[in-house]
Write an enzyme that holds these catalytic residues in place. Structure first.
Site, PDB file in Angstrom:
ATOM      1  N   ASP A   1      41.455   1.265  44.021  1.00  0.00           N
ATOM      2  CA  ASP A   1      42.080   2.590  43.849  1.00  0.00           C
ATOM      3  C   ASP A   1      43.565   2.400  43.542  1.00  0.00           C
ATOM      4  O   ASP A   1      44.418   3.156  44.003  1.00  0.00           O
ATOM      5  CB  ASP A   1      41.875   3.452  45.087  1.00  0.00           C
ATOM      6  CG  ASP A   1      42.063   4.942  44.824  1.00  0.00           C
ATOM      7  OD1 ASP A   1      42.127   5.342  43.638  1.00  0.00           O
ATOM      8  OD2 ASP A   1      42.154   5.715  45.801  1.00  0.00           O
TER       9      ASP A   1
ATOM     10  N   LEU B   1      47.799  10.117  51.367  1.00  0.00           N
ATOM     11  CA  LEU B   1      47.545   8.895  50.616  1.00  0.00           C
ATOM     12  C   LEU B   1      47.367   9.211  49.140  1.00  0.00           C
ATOM     13  O   LEU B   1      46.691  10.181  48.772  1.00  0.00           O
ATOM     14  CB  LEU B   1      46.290   8.194  51.137  1.00  0.00           C
ATOM     15  CG  LEU B   1      46.403   7.521  52.515  1.00  0.00           C
ATOM     16  CD1 LEU B   1      45.035   7.068  52.989  1.00  0.00           C
ATOM     17  CD2 LEU B   1      47.362   6.349  52.475  1.00  0.00           C
TER      18      LEU B   1
END
Length: 387
Positions: free
Chosen positions: A277, A310
């Site tokens: 990611d 995040l």
């Protein structure tokens, strides 16, 4: 020298199913592995030797979720030049194949991203395998850092763009509680790798989506309904289903190590896949970037906005493998498969990628005993690590 000389990778430890093996050489011609032979095989006499200096030879890593790297974000400029910069940034960490990932954006940007990846594959940019489109068909309740103002239901034009012939696999993250089952079935039936993520679905809805064609879960545990005693949620459906894949971000921040070990123990072997990611700071000296108009800063490997949400990660695949061994306690051979063979199978490339075997792509990560990448091979070409 002939155009495709026989190259022998020697003096290394070749990682097999049961751990590293000494006394072997890997023969490569062009982009393919020719054979794995003993160090005294007569074919080595006519080969060009490449000394691995005692290091470990692993299959190259395949990352199915890469938003950016090298200071570049795919969403900012979905072009071949951006893709080339991202893949070069990740190559120094052993990543030999990736699905550049477009997070929620407009329909025009999605189409531009699909075209850019097709163009990159056509132009043979080494390491670009396909594309991952993460959104915009997601749930506001589990939006994470995505721009919920751009969330919508897929229309016929979206579906046609995704199922049109493409040069590589197309992975699509969607929320099963938002997208009708017939649409999921149509996408999956046309070959799109449909996965669930950023979803507030319950267990029953997720189970129905799996039956309709969902084959995996994007960053398991994050941005989805959790497992509870009387409400299994998306996580429960993912762990209960024996056939689906689960992407895991093993950075010590997104998910607790014990929680990751539970998933790995629950799933059938081969169904847990390491992903990063990754965001622009990976492979870059700059810790900050802008996403959806917000400044994101990476501190101690954690990418967050000012509110502490995040925003992807600062993880690279070599670190993910290292954490899987050192933090989760898995053998290196299994951590390697989670970074190579298993993701290759998820996107349908298991017959050509993700293994050190005759006929497979000559993609390797050369690591030292500290599991730091020293050299990366893509398509039979060696690239020294620069980090």
């Amino acid at each position: 020298m002939p155009p495709n000389p026989l190259i022998a990778l020697v003096n290394g430890r070749v990682l097999g199913d049961h751990g590293p093996r000494e006394g072997l050489a890997v023969l490569v011609r062009g982009k393919r592995i020719v054979a794995i032979v003993a160090h005294d095989d007569p074919r080595l006499a006519d080969a060009q030797k490449h000394d691995l200096h005692g290091h470990l030879l692993l299959p190259g890593f395949i990352d199915v979720q890469v938003n950016g790297g090298g200071g570049l974000l795919f969403n900012d400029d979905p072009s071949v030049d951006t893709l080339r910069g991202i893949v070069e940034a990740h190559r120094q960490f052993g990543t030999t194949g990736m699905l550049p990932t477009l997070i929620t954006d407009t329909a025009d940007i999605m189409r531009a991203a699909l075209q850019a990846v097709d163009d990159a594959i056509e132009q043979r940019v080494p390491g670009i395998l396909g594309i991952h489109v993460e959104g915009p068909f997601l749930a506001n309740a589990r939006k994470g850092i995505h721009n919920a103002d751009l969330f919508r239901l897929p229309d016929d034009d979206d579906v046609e763009a995704l199922i049109a012939p493409h040069k590589g696999p197309v992975m699509l993250t969607l929320a099963p509680d938002q997208v009708p089952l017939p649409v999921i079935a149509r996408l999956a039936g046309a070959g799109v790798v449909v996965v669930a993520g950023h979803t507030a679905a319950d267990y029953a809805t997720t189970r129905a989506a799996l039956d309709a064609g969902v084959c995996g879960f994007t960053h398991l545990y994050n941005a989805m309904t959790p497992l509870a005693s009387r409400d299994p949620g998306v996580v429960g459906a993912a762990l209960d289903d024996p056939y689906s894949w689960c992407g895991l971000i093993v950075d010590g921040h997104h998910v607790h190590p014990a929680t990751l070990r539970v998933a790995i123990a629950a799933k059938q072997r081969g169904k847990c896949v390491l992903v990063t990611d990754a965001m622009p700071p990976v492979g870059s000296a700059r810790p900050d970037y802008v996403l959806n108009g917000q400044t994101i800063i990476m501190r101690d490997g954690i990418c967050q906005n000012e509110a502490g949400v995040l925003a992807g990660s600062g993880l690279d695949m070599a670190s993910a493998v290292r954490h899987t061994v050192q933090m989760l306690g898995l053998p290196l051979a299994e951590a390697s498969r989670m970074a190579s063979g298993y993701p290759a199978a998820w996107i349908g490339l298991e017959r050509t990628h993700g293994r050190i075997a005759a006929g497979y792509q000559a993609d390797f990560a050369v690591m030292d005993d500290a599991l730091v990448v020293r050299e990366t091979w893509v398509n039979g070409v060696a690239y020294p690590a620069t980090a």
